[in-house]
Enzyme design. Structure first.
Site, mmCIF file in Angstrom:
data_model
loop_
_atom_site.group_PDB
_atom_site.id
_atom_site.type_symbol
_atom_site.label_atom_id
_atom_site.label_comp_id
_atom_site.label_asym_id
_atom_site.label_seq_id
_atom_site.Cartn_x
_atom_site.Cartn_y
_atom_site.Cartn_z
ATOM 1 N N THR A 191 -0.031 0.732 6.808
ATOM 2 C CA THR A 191 0.150 -0.279 5.777
ATOM 3 C C THR A 191 0.456 -1.602 6.447
ATOM 4 O O THR A 191 1.018 -1.647 7.529
ATOM 5 C CB THR A 191 1.307 0.108 4.838
ATOM 6 O OG1 THR A 191 1.545 -0.967 3.918
ATOM 7 C CG2 THR A 191 2.594 0.373 5.601
ATOM 8 N N GLY A 192 0.049 -2.688 5.800
ATOM 9 C CA GLY A 192 0.322 -3.992 6.373
ATOM 10 C C GLY A 192 -0.887 -4.888 6.317
ATOM 11 O O GLY A 192 -1.701 -4.811 5.389
ATOM 12 N N GLU A 193 -1.032 -5.737 7.301
ATOM 13 C CA GLU A 193 -2.149 -6.678 7.348
ATOM 14 C C GLU A 193 -3.424 -5.908 7.663
ATOM 15 O O GLU A 193 -3.673 -5.506 8.803
ATOM 16 C CB GLU A 193 -1.897 -7.755 8.398
ATOM 17 C CG GLU A 193 -2.985 -8.812 8.425
ATOM 18 C CD GLU A 193 -2.820 -9.785 9.576
ATOM 19 O OE1 GLU A 193 -3.849 -10.298 10.053
ATOM 20 O OE2 GLU A 193 -1.667 -10.022 10.001
ATOM 21 N N GLY A 194 -4.247 -5.697 6.649
ATOM 22 C CA GLY A 194 -5.416 -4.845 6.786
ATOM 23 C C GLY A 194 -6.357 -5.247 7.888
ATOM 24 O O GLY A 194 -6.859 -4.402 8.646
ATOM 25 N N THR A 206 0.848 -1.193 0.000
ATOM 26 C CA THR A 206 0.000 0.000 0.000
ATOM 27 C C THR A 206 0.885 1.245 0.000
ATOM 28 O O THR A 206 2.023 1.198 0.461
ATOM 29 C CB THR A 206 -0.882 -0.027 1.269
ATOM 30 O OG1 THR A 206 -1.736 -1.146 1.195
ATOM 31 C CG2 THR A 206 -1.696 1.239 1.416
ATOM 32 N N ARG A 243 -13.822 -7.443 -1.350
ATOM 33 C CA ARG A 243 -13.074 -7.290 -0.102
ATOM 34 C C ARG A 243 -12.639 -5.843 0.066
ATOM 35 O O ARG A 243 -12.170 -5.197 -0.865
ATOM 36 C CB ARG A 243 -11.847 -8.200 -0.114
ATOM 37 C CG ARG A 243 -11.005 -8.154 1.184
ATOM 38 C CD ARG A 243 -9.802 -7.255 1.069
ATOM 39 N NE ARG A 243 -8.953 -7.304 2.266
ATOM 40 C CZ ARG A 243 -7.878 -6.573 2.456
ATOM 41 N NH1 ARG A 243 -7.496 -5.709 1.538
ATOM 42 N NH2 ARG A 243 -7.170 -6.671 3.572
ATOM 43 N N ILE A 244 -12.802 -5.301 1.258
ATOM 44 C CA ILE A 244 -12.362 -3.943 1.592
ATOM 45 C C ILE A 244 -11.365 -4.046 2.736
ATOM 46 O O ILE A 244 -11.614 -4.717 3.741
ATOM 47 C CB ILE A 244 -13.564 -3.060 1.985
ATOM 48 C CG1 ILE A 244 -14.457 -2.832 0.760
ATOM 49 C CG2 ILE A 244 -13.087 -1.723 2.553
ATOM 50 C CD1 ILE A 244 -15.745 -2.109 1.064
ATOM 51 N N GLY A 245 -10.238 -3.388 2.580
ATOM 52 C CA GLY A 245 -9.207 -3.426 3.602
ATOM 53 C C GLY A 245 -9.226 -2.209 4.496
ATOM 54 O O GLY A 245 -10.231 -1.491 4.597
ATOM 55 N N ASP A 246 -8.090 -1.941 5.130
ATOM 56 C CA ASP A 246 -8.010 -0.822 6.079
ATOM 57 C C ASP A 246 -7.798 0.520 5.402
ATOM 58 O O ASP A 246 -8.162 1.558 5.955
ATOM 59 C CB ASP A 246 -6.858 -1.066 7.058
ATOM 60 C CG ASP A 246 -5.500 -0.993 6.360
ATOM 61 O OD1 ASP A 246 -4.778 0.003 6.546
ATOM 62 O OD2 ASP A 246 -5.165 -1.929 5.619
#
Length: 329
Positions: free
Chosen positions: A249-252, A199, A227-230
């Protein structure tokens, strides 16, 4: 007058065997974006203008996972998302499920400034984009040959692929050559084969002490459609207030659970921590077993970053002449 500061990131979690050429290309892009932001700040541009400008540049270059070069869904399409937040009045805008908008971050800003809403997604966001006259392109514009190859590998391994630019040999060692259940890494309790999202984001404080933050991504390679992330979630992937600006950024899924970006501001406000102390606290105490990173600036002209992954593409600069671009701890 205060002091300005800026930070950019291109994702947390980096393949330790990443080729040197790829590392240098990433550093050059981050340096170019920093210089673009610095030029704007020296011209007294507001923080909100600078974060949009920098993230647009990151979206236009296919090197990182945002805009052109976005990760592909399980159907081989692109669904992009972005958010932006202006600290002084905590105004914000976010978008998800974009397939034709060339620069998602600019549409997020239009949601903030030209609509009564904070968040638009999928067909509604695309229709708003057409109404606003933003630049649209075919979905194929975002799809690279490299990503098509990585999607094929991810499907063969029956896994979500986090870093879609891992060299083939490394990918085969970690996932195609081993069952996903052998992986020590997990998302929401389920095993994953590789961890290294890319990201992009930018945070800025200008000379007036105004903070702003912006984040943009293509999501996960081989993700489920919808799918929607952070990244588009205010308070999770992006947050700005009168105290600070933060981009994660990272594991959403871990970032969402931790409301990571908002928590930096919260511990500054409620615990009285300085910016770097707040960043260190949330990275250590709020991620549980998740892996992530973030960049942040404060109204006082401070800049900070933190991550618990093995690396994060990042760069920062301050008015007093400090400038740094790096990947590893």
């Amino acid at each position: 007058m205060g002091k300005w500061a800026i930070a950019v990131h291109g994702g947390a979690g980096v393949d330790p065997n990443l080729p040197v050429q790829r590392q240098e290309a990433a550093k050059q892009l981050l340096t170019r974006c920093l210089n673009l932001g610095i030029s704007g700040l020296r011209s007294n541009c507001p923080a909100i203008d600078v974060v949009e400008l920098v993230v647009r540049e990151l979206e236009t270059d296919p090197l990182f996972n945002s805009g052109r070069g976005s990760a592909l869904t399980e159907n081989g399409t692109v669904e992009m998302e972005a958010s932006i937040m202006d600290g002084p009045k905590r105004r914000c805008g976010a978008v998800s499920g974009l397939t034709t908008v060339k620069n998602p971050i600019s549409l997020a800003r239009l949601v903030m400034e030209k609509s009564p809403h904070s968040y638009l997604a999928f067909s509604g966001a695309e229709e708003f984009a057409r109404q606003q006259g933003v630049e649209l392109v075919d979905n194929e514009y975002f799809i690279t040959e490299e990503n098509l190859g990585m999607l094929k590998l991810a499907k063969e391994a029956n896994s979500i692929l986090f870093d879609y630019r891992i060299p083939n040999g490394g990918f085969e060692t970690c996932s195609a050559g081993a069952a996903a259940t052998d992986s020590p890494l997990q998302m929401n309790g389920l095993p994953i084969s590789l961890y290294a999202p890319e990201t992009v984001g930018c945070v800025v404080v200008d000379q007036e002490g105004r903070c702003a933050a912006a984040t943009s991504t293509g999501g996960l390679m081989n993700k489920r459609t919808g799918r929607i992330g952070d990244s588009p979630l205010i308070g999770a992937g992006t947050y700005a207030s009168n105290l600070c600006g933060v981009s994660c950024t990272g594991e959403g899924e871990a970032i969402i659970r931790a409301t990571l970006a908002r928590d930096v501001a919260a511990v500054m406000e409620y615990k009285g921590l300085c910016l770097q102390e707040a960043v260190d606290f949330v990275i250590k105490e709020r991620l549980d077993e998740g892996q992530a990173g973030l960049i942040a600036v404060s109204k006082n002209g401070e800049v900070a970053c933190g991550f618990n992954a093995n690396g994060m593409f990042r760069g920062c600069a301050t008015e007093d002449g400090f400038m740094e671009v790096g990947i590893w701890p």
